[in-house]
Design a protein around this motif. Structure first.
Motif, mmCIF file in Angstrom:
data_model
loop_
_atom_site.group_PDB
_atom_site.id
_atom_site.type_symbol
_atom_site.label_atom_id
_atom_site.label_comp_id
_atom_site.label_asym_id
_atom_site.label_seq_id
_atom_site.Cartn_x
_atom_site.Cartn_y
_atom_site.Cartn_z
ATOM 1 N N PRO A 199 49.066 42.744 53.440
ATOM 2 C CA PRO A 199 47.601 42.808 53.475
ATOM 3 C C PRO A 199 47.007 41.453 53.876
ATOM 4 O O PRO A 199 47.527 40.400 53.489
ATOM 5 C CB PRO A 199 47.205 43.161 52.036
ATOM 6 N N GLN A 219 37.971 40.573 51.859
ATOM 7 C CA GLN A 219 38.764 41.148 52.951
ATOM 8 C C GLN A 219 37.841 41.624 54.056
ATOM 9 O O GLN A 219 36.845 42.302 53.789
ATOM 10 C CB GLN A 219 39.580 42.326 52.427
ATOM 11 N N PHE A 244 43.246 43.777 44.057
ATOM 12 C CA PHE A 244 44.709 43.529 44.079
ATOM 13 C C PHE A 244 45.050 42.046 44.134
ATOM 14 O O PHE A 244 46.217 41.670 44.015
ATOM 15 C CB PHE A 244 45.379 44.306 45.228
ATOM 16 N N THR A 246 45.144 39.255 42.062
ATOM 17 C CA THR A 246 45.065 38.931 40.635
ATOM 18 C C THR A 246 44.798 37.441 40.438
ATOM 19 O O THR A 246 44.924 36.643 41.384
ATOM 20 C CB THR A 246 46.410 39.261 39.972
ATOM 21 N N LYS A 284 55.724 39.531 51.559
ATOM 22 C CA LYS A 284 56.597 39.700 50.391
ATOM 23 C C LYS A 284 57.185 38.358 49.938
ATOM 24 O O LYS A 284 57.647 38.226 48.809
ATOM 25 C CB LYS A 284 57.661 40.775 50.634
ATOM 26 N N LYS A 433 38.679 51.366 52.013
ATOM 27 C CA LYS A 433 39.430 52.569 51.616
ATOM 28 C C LYS A 433 40.865 52.225 51.183
ATOM 29 O O LYS A 433 41.325 52.681 50.130
ATOM 30 C CB LYS A 433 39.444 53.556 52.791
ATOM 31 N N SER A 434 41.550 51.412 51.993
ATOM 32 C CA SER A 434 42.951 51.141 51.646
ATOM 33 C C SER A 434 43.035 50.390 50.313
ATOM 34 O O SER A 434 43.967 50.579 49.536
ATOM 35 C CB SER A 434 43.660 50.381 52.763
ATOM 36 N N THR A 435 42.040 49.554 50.034
ATOM 37 C CA THR A 435 42.025 48.832 48.753
ATOM 38 C C THR A 435 41.809 49.797 47.598
ATOM 39 O O THR A 435 42.505 49.720 46.578
ATOM 40 C CB THR A 435 40.908 47.765 48.784
ATOM 41 N N GLU A 437 42.539 52.897 47.550
ATOM 42 C CA GLU A 437 43.719 53.756 47.408
ATOM 43 C C GLU A 437 44.868 53.072 46.686
ATOM 44 O O GLU A 437 45.707 53.739 46.088
ATOM 45 C CB GLU A 437 44.171 54.271 48.787
ATOM 46 N N GLN A 438 44.884 51.738 46.759
ATOM 47 C CA GLN A 438 45.946 51.006 46.034
ATOM 48 C C GLN A 438 45.731 51.096 44.522
ATOM 49 O O GLN A 438 46.592 50.737 43.752
ATOM 50 C CB GLN A 438 45.927 49.523 46.405
ATOM 51 N N GLY A 439 44.505 51.503 44.110
ATOM 52 C CA GLY A 439 44.197 51.742 42.697
ATOM 53 C C GLY A 439 43.774 50.522 41.955
ATOM 54 O O GLY A 439 44.057 49.404 42.199
#
Ligand code: AMP
Ligand code: GLY
Length: 439
Positions: A199, A219, A244, A246, A284, A433-435, A437-439
């Motif tokens: 991301p 973002q 997301f 943190t 990663k 939206k994608s954020t 959806e990551q919850g």
């Protein structure tokens, strides 16, 4: 600290976009803000002050104007005037000015410089090499894994980065940039770098050269098409803060990227004063720097100004006076978003002059904090004709909303968009939206 009561006459040198409207909107809420002048402006900034008939790159004319009008404070907020050294010229003329010097803004206007800087200071970034010679660059690419990223070193309005899926397309891109000069002088040098995945986020920090204060994460959505498809744009929408990212990730970004970058610039003799905006990818292997910007983002700023609870003028003054450590910067405990409305054809060719239907109750003109539903519409490419508000650029309006969470903010922005129209209006319906959806 006792506050000076005098109202300041302020000149903003920028690109006449939504960023400039949002900064002007926020500044005009300060009890210390006096008359505002914009070079360039748009129909939104014209509601806040006076749009000058001087381009943001006409430094000498701007200095002459600032002297004649006895401007108290000049803000330089766009990449082109920063790369020209406008801040240095204003300082030399004895004028009070906010923004990075040409040497500090080089982090943005030369990707070759910024990548060398990152290497020298051991900052996390994609593996890379720099070339001016087409044959050497071609040979290097032939030995690399695909996809690979090729970047024109200079400013290219967000268009100078090409992701190549094959050696043939990489070769063609190198030829376009280094031989055919499709980006002009900006392509005299190229950075060829490893393709990263993860991301992408925007980080902003105020810096006075010594002290810094970091903003909440945000973002942008750079692609024109939904699901991040199609061509790159100046930015189609922003959200902040990112659920997301943190506190641990922010700490890591602060320790491993923001602090060492600012220290590195100071150690190298070019202390960074202004807003540093690194674009990062959360890979990663941890956060890595994609690029530096030496200014506020657009449309990040439209979202950030909805969340900033402190007086922006206090922060700016503290930056110039190198007392950023003495101000407390407060952010509202809310979420905010901005959705950009663009002209048909953007980011390619588009027509201007389309009449915009924008209900007045949606525009958040101070002293109002926001229009209907706490929505503020920031102008980008707009202008007033004798009777109409019309489109005057690729990105036209930024519809920004706040909410107790991102879902609420986005719902408010999209509801407001239903009441706005112009011929050919296009926008992404999936901002955030994608954020979510990551919850
Ligand atoms: P930049 O102007 O350097 O931020 O690049 C523009 C866009 O290209 C970025 O927002 C990314 O989406 C993409 N990009 C840049 N560098 C890389 C990289 N090394 N790997 C993958 N994508 C990249
Ligand atoms: N948000 C993209 C930029 O300001 O460069």
């Amino acid at each position: 600290m006792p506050k000076e009561k005098k109202r300041q006459k302020i000149l903003m040198i920028g690109a006449g976009g939504g960023r400039e409207h949002a900064l002007g909107w926020k500044i005009s809420q300060s009890p210390r803000a006096g008359e505002l002048f914009f070079a360039r402006g748009n129909a939104g900034t014209a509601q806040l002050g006076i749009n000058l008939d001087i381009k943001e790159t006409e430094t000498l004319k701007l200095i002459e104007f600032a002297k004649k009008e006895q401007i108290d404070l000049t803000l330089v907020v766009a990449d082109d005037p920063l790369a020209l050294g406008t801040v240095d010229e204003f300082r030399r003329a004895g004028l009070r000015v906010w923004g990075p010097t040409k040497a500090a803004a080089k982090l943005e206007w030369s990707k070759a410089f910024s990548k060398d800087f990152m290497r020298h200071h051991n900052l996390p970034t994609a593996k890379f090499e720099i070339f001016t010679d087409f044959d050497k660059a071609k040979k290097y690419v032939s030995e690399q894994a695909m996809p690979i990223v090729i970047k024109a070193s200079g400013l290219a309005q967000g268009k100078g980065v090409v992701i190549c899926g094959s050696k043939a397309s990489a070769e063609k891109t190198l030829e376009d940039i280094l031989v055919r000069k499709v980006f002009g002088e900006s392509g005299n040098e190229v950075v060829i770098e490893e393709f990263l995945t993860g991301p992408e986020i925007s980080i902003h920090a105020f810096s006075d050269g010594k002290n810094y204060k970091i903003f909440p994460s945000s973002q942008d959505h750079k692609k024109i098409g939904e699901g991040d498809t199609g061509l790159n744009t100046g930015g189609m929408g922003t959200i902040a803060p990112l659920p997301f990212v943190t506190a641990d990730i922010m700490n890591k970004i602060e320790k491993e990227i923001v602090a060492p970058t600012l220290k590195g610039m100071a150690d190298d003799g070019a202390p960074f004063e202004g807003v540093l905006y690194p674009g990062l990818m959360l890979t990663k292997d941890g956060p890595k720097i994609l690029e530096y910007n030496a200014r506020f983002g657009d449309p990040e700023t439209q979202t950030y100004m909805r969340l900033l609870d402190s007086d922006l003028l206090d922060i700016i003054d503290a930056t110039i006076d190198k007392k950023l450590n003495e101000v407390e910067i407060k952010w509202k405990k809310m979420s905010a978003c901005t959705v950009m409305l663009a002209s048909k054809g953007y980011p390619g060719n588009y027509e201007k002059g389309k009449v915009i239907n924008l209900p007045p109750r949606l525009s958040g003109t101070p002293p109002q904090q926001g229009g209907e539903g706490n929505v503020v519409v920031f102008h980008s490419g707009t202008k007033m004709t004798r009777q109409d508000l019309v489109t005057n650029g690729g990105r036209v309006l930024g519809v920004s909303a706040t909410g107790s969470d991102l879902t609420e903010a986005l719902a408010k922005a999209y509801k407001a968009i239903d009441k706005i129209s112009f011929d050919g209006m296009q926008y992404r319906k999936d901002i955030g939206k994608s954020t979510l959806e990551q919850g």
